[in-house]
Design an enzyme around this catalytic site. Structure first.
Site, PDB file in Angstrom:
ATOM      1  N   GLU A   1     100.138  70.924 100.568  1.00  0.00           N
ATOM      2  CA  GLU A   1      99.145  70.451  99.361  1.00  0.00           C
ATOM      3  C   GLU A   1     100.111  70.592  98.165  1.00  0.00           C
ATOM      4  O   GLU A   1     101.327  71.226  98.334  1.00  0.00           O
ATOM      5  CB  GLU A   1      98.010  71.159  99.317  1.00  0.00           C
ATOM      6  CG  GLU A   1      98.432  72.711  99.242  1.00  0.00           C
ATOM      7  CD  GLU A   1      97.135  73.554  99.073  1.00  0.00           C
ATOM      8  OE1 GLU A   1      96.068  72.898  99.646  1.00  0.00           O
ATOM      9  OE2 GLU A   1      97.080  74.769  98.644  1.00  0.00           O
TER      10      GLU A   1
ATOM     11  N   ARG B   1      85.045  85.897 106.920  1.00  0.00           N
ATOM     12  CA  ARG B   1      84.798  87.341 107.258  1.00  0.00           C
ATOM     13  C   ARG B   1      84.943  88.022 106.073  1.00  0.00           C
ATOM     14  O   ARG B   1      84.856  87.711 104.844  1.00  0.00           O
ATOM     15  CB  ARG B   1      86.127  87.489 107.903  1.00  0.00           C
ATOM     16  CG  ARG B   1      87.546  87.006 107.070  1.00  0.00           C
ATOM     17  CD  ARG B   1      88.934  87.505 107.670  1.00  0.00           C
ATOM     18  NE  ARG B   1      90.071  86.714 106.990  1.00  0.00           N
ATOM     19  CZ  ARG B   1      90.510  87.198 106.111  1.00  0.00           C
ATOM     20  NH1 ARG B   1      90.234  88.111 105.432  1.00  0.00           N
ATOM     21  NH2 ARG B   1      91.656  86.445 105.482  1.00  0.00           N
TER      22      ARG B   1
END
Length: 654
Positions: A211, A303
């Site tokens: 990216e 998480r």
């Protein structure tokens, strides 16, 4: 340890509400996060189960658990990444729930499903949500469809010079592993290969993507917490822009100097991401904020984050306790809690920032911080930093009513901490916190260390003078400890000589001590006021300072108002056999040779700085480069070879 966070758990008794009651939790992790979860479990009256590799057999998280199950082997791929072994361990130990911590299998949908299929409670989001976010490429597609702004991935085969710079990034996992910045197209293939190798070693998944790399961007994230009843909390922002090797070093909450409109937009985007996934439990939505104030979605970590303590401190919550509560099926209150003050966290690593962040190993003889700050650590005194896992020693967190107070409090606590063992990044942390760009929050971006690392790790005359005084104190204490007469004598003593290495410097101390008087070469105006084996009090030009000393073999740690120093006592006579041929490249740490440059062979000409081979240690790849232009006259290293510190890898003759 002090903390503003309390074990706040919404909802009533699980038996009264018809929810699942968790009685015993296995933590599918190690070190600091395992100890962190165990601490909350103890407060809640929940039993704990640890799993451990052979390398971790005598570590703190194993000692503190109510029960522990061995995972044979040392490498993560053989132990903490073996989901079937962990589920088997939970069943064998009688656990009824599994907390994944962070890293390893914490974002592995198949593992989450296996836990649930075994009849255990998974303390985390649904496997479908993990699966949706597990691949950064799929996550971006999903978030784009939900209207969340992002940086679109690029096709590596189609990029051009106009697309530079680029960021190669592991599709699975996080923590800075499997990431490479590419500034020249010719370097893209090597970056892709290196990132794949590192990602495979760390996460068991070598998928990477490309990216645009944004220079000068800020890494800002939003903590989310959602229950099974439709409530989604967005618990403020965190700034995690100070990073090395794309891994966070200093984090804080709330993110400073964000316009209210941008902060609200980030909260809305994070909440939208959670609702799109029908999310449950704790998670973090990460954004890159550009210099012009635009935010782009980076990823969602399904998480608990390493930096969760700063959010706990300002909201006065226990996020682990809330994770357990949500997993039991309890609802969150509809109203968000109110934040208070500011919190800053620094990650203390066993590493040498001045040597390309080289990880360090060895025994941590002592780790202690002053009262008033929070210490989350995976180690206790006497534990060892090995080569198999991340070299983070601890997280030190300070809370205060204002940002300026919190930053000052944390810098002071780190400066006064007693950290005896391998070299650490402690001095860099203190200098970073006191740097004008950080202190004023005007230079918070991911390029901070690129701009300032050399200055932050440089030493000057004041450092040399402090080293010398610490060496003098060490020499005096050493003589006192060896002398049956103690430090002061009523008869003149002969001259004493001692030599210490401190970093790159060598300090030779020559002094005479007798009748309570100190005469030391190069130390005019220094008076000895008190002397013991572990403490020396010196007066320097009328200023009194106390030096505390601790010895571990030939290493001497000196803590004083001048800062902490680690000295190595040198022998009086050098070993004539301790010689290394010029141009020898020695292993800087224990590890595994994972790659040798394509086609490299003895007799090849190489350029200065050219990568020759790569070592894998502590879940990171480390390049070994040619020290100068020359010829490779020896190449004993072999792919897959296990090496110790000082192993000869190659010789480049100038």
């Amino acid at each position: 340890m002090t903390s503003n966070a309390s074990a706040t758990v919404p909802g009533g008794d699980a038996r009264e509400t018809g929810c699942t009651e968790i009685r015993s939790v296995l933590v599918a992790n190690r070190g600091e996060i395992a100890r962190r979860v165990f601490r909350t479990c103890r407060e809640l009256g929940v039993a704990t189960v640890a799993v451990y590799s052979d390398a971790d057999a005598d570590t703190a998280h194993v000692r503190e658990a109510d029960a522990a199950v061995r995972l044979p082997g040392e490498a993560p791929a053989d132990t903490y990444l073996r989901g079937e072994l962990i589920v088997k361990a939970a069943l064998a130990a009688g656990a009824d729930a599994v907390h994944p911590g962070y890293g390893f299998l914490s974002e592995n949908a198949a593992f989450a499903a296996a836990v649930s299929d075994a009849g255990l409670v998974w303390i985390g989001p649904p496997p479908a949500a993990i699966e949706a976010m597990a691949s950064k490429t799929r996550a971006k597609e999903l978030m784009a469809a939900a209207g969340v702004p992002l940086l679109a991935p690029l096709d590596p085969a189609a990029v051009t010079a106009a697309d530079l710079p680029l960021l190669v990034k592991a599709a699975a996992g996080g923590g800075g592993r499997g990431m490479r910045i590419v500034r020249e197209l010719d370097a893209l293939d090597e970056a892709l290969a290196s990132a794949r190798t590192e990602a495979t070693a760390a996460f068991g998944d070598g998928e990477v993507f490309v990216e645009p790399y944004v220079e000068g961007g800020r890494h800002v994230e939003v903590q989310v917490l959602a229950d099974a009843h439709g409530t989604v909390w967005t618990l403020g922002t965190r700034d995690c822009s100070l990073q090395r090797r794309h891994q966070k070093v200093i984090e804080e909450a709330p993110a400073p100097r964000l316009p209210d409109a941008l902060r609200d937009a980030l909260h809305r985007a994070a909440a939208q991401a959670a609702r799109t996934l029908d999310y449950r439990g704790a998670g973090t939505v990460e954004f890159l904020v550009t210099a012009d104030g635009r935010a782009h979605f980076l990823e969602m970590n399904t998480r608990l984050q390493v930096e969760h303590p700063v959010t706990e401190e300002i909201y006065r919550l226990d996020l682990v306790a809330l994770q357990l509560s949500v997993a039991e099926g309890r609802p969150l209150p509809a109203a968000l809690p109110e934040p208070h003050g500011h919190a800053v966290e620094a990650r203390l690593y066993a590493e040498d920032p001045a040597a390309d962040w080289q990880p360090q190993t060895g025994t941590v003889h002592r780790i202690a911080v002053p009262d008033g700050v929070r210490l989350d650590s995976g180690l206790t005194d006497g534990d060892t930093v090995g080569v198999h896992y991340d070299p983070m020693l601890a997280k030190v967190v300070a809370w205060a009513p204002t940002r300026a107070e919190a930053v000052r409090k944390l810098a002071g606590a780190l400066e006064r901490a007693r950290i005896h063992g391998p070299r650490t990044n402690r001095d860099l942390l203190v200098r970073s916190l006191r740097h004008p760009e950080f202190a004023t929050a005007t230079g918070l971006d991911t390029g901070f260390y690129g701009r300032h690392l050399d200055a932050l790790t440089a030493t000057g005359p004041a450092d040399a003078a402090g080293d010398a005084l610490c060496a003098l104190a060490a020499a005096l204490a050493d003589a006192h400890g060896r002398s049956r007469f103690g430090g002061f004598r009523n008869v003149p003593a002969g001259p004493q000589f001692k030599e210490y290495a401190c970093g790159e410097r060598t300090h030779r101390v020559r002094y005479r001590l007798g009748r309570g008087q100190l005469s030391a070469e190069g130390f005019p105006g220094v008076r000895l006021l008190a002397l013991a084996g572990d403490e020396v009090v010196l007066e320097v030009d009328g200023v009194r300072r106390t030096f505390a000393l601790a010895r571990y073999g030939d290493r001497v740690h000196v803590d004083s108002p001048l800062g902490a120093r680690a000295l190595t006592a040198l022998p009086r006579f050098a070993d004539p056999t301790a010689r290394t041929e010029p141009g020898s490249l020695l292993a800087p740490m224990p590890g595994t040779v994972v790659r040798i440059a394509d086609g490299l062979a003895e007799g090849d000409r190489v350029a200065a700085g050219q990568p020759l081979l790569w070592l894998e240690a502590m879940k990171m790849e480390h390049r070994i480069t040619a020290p100068a232009a020359g010829t490779v006259t020896a190449l004993p290293a072999r792919t897959g070879q296990q090496v110790e510190v000082g192993t000869l890898l190659a010789v480049v003759t100038d």
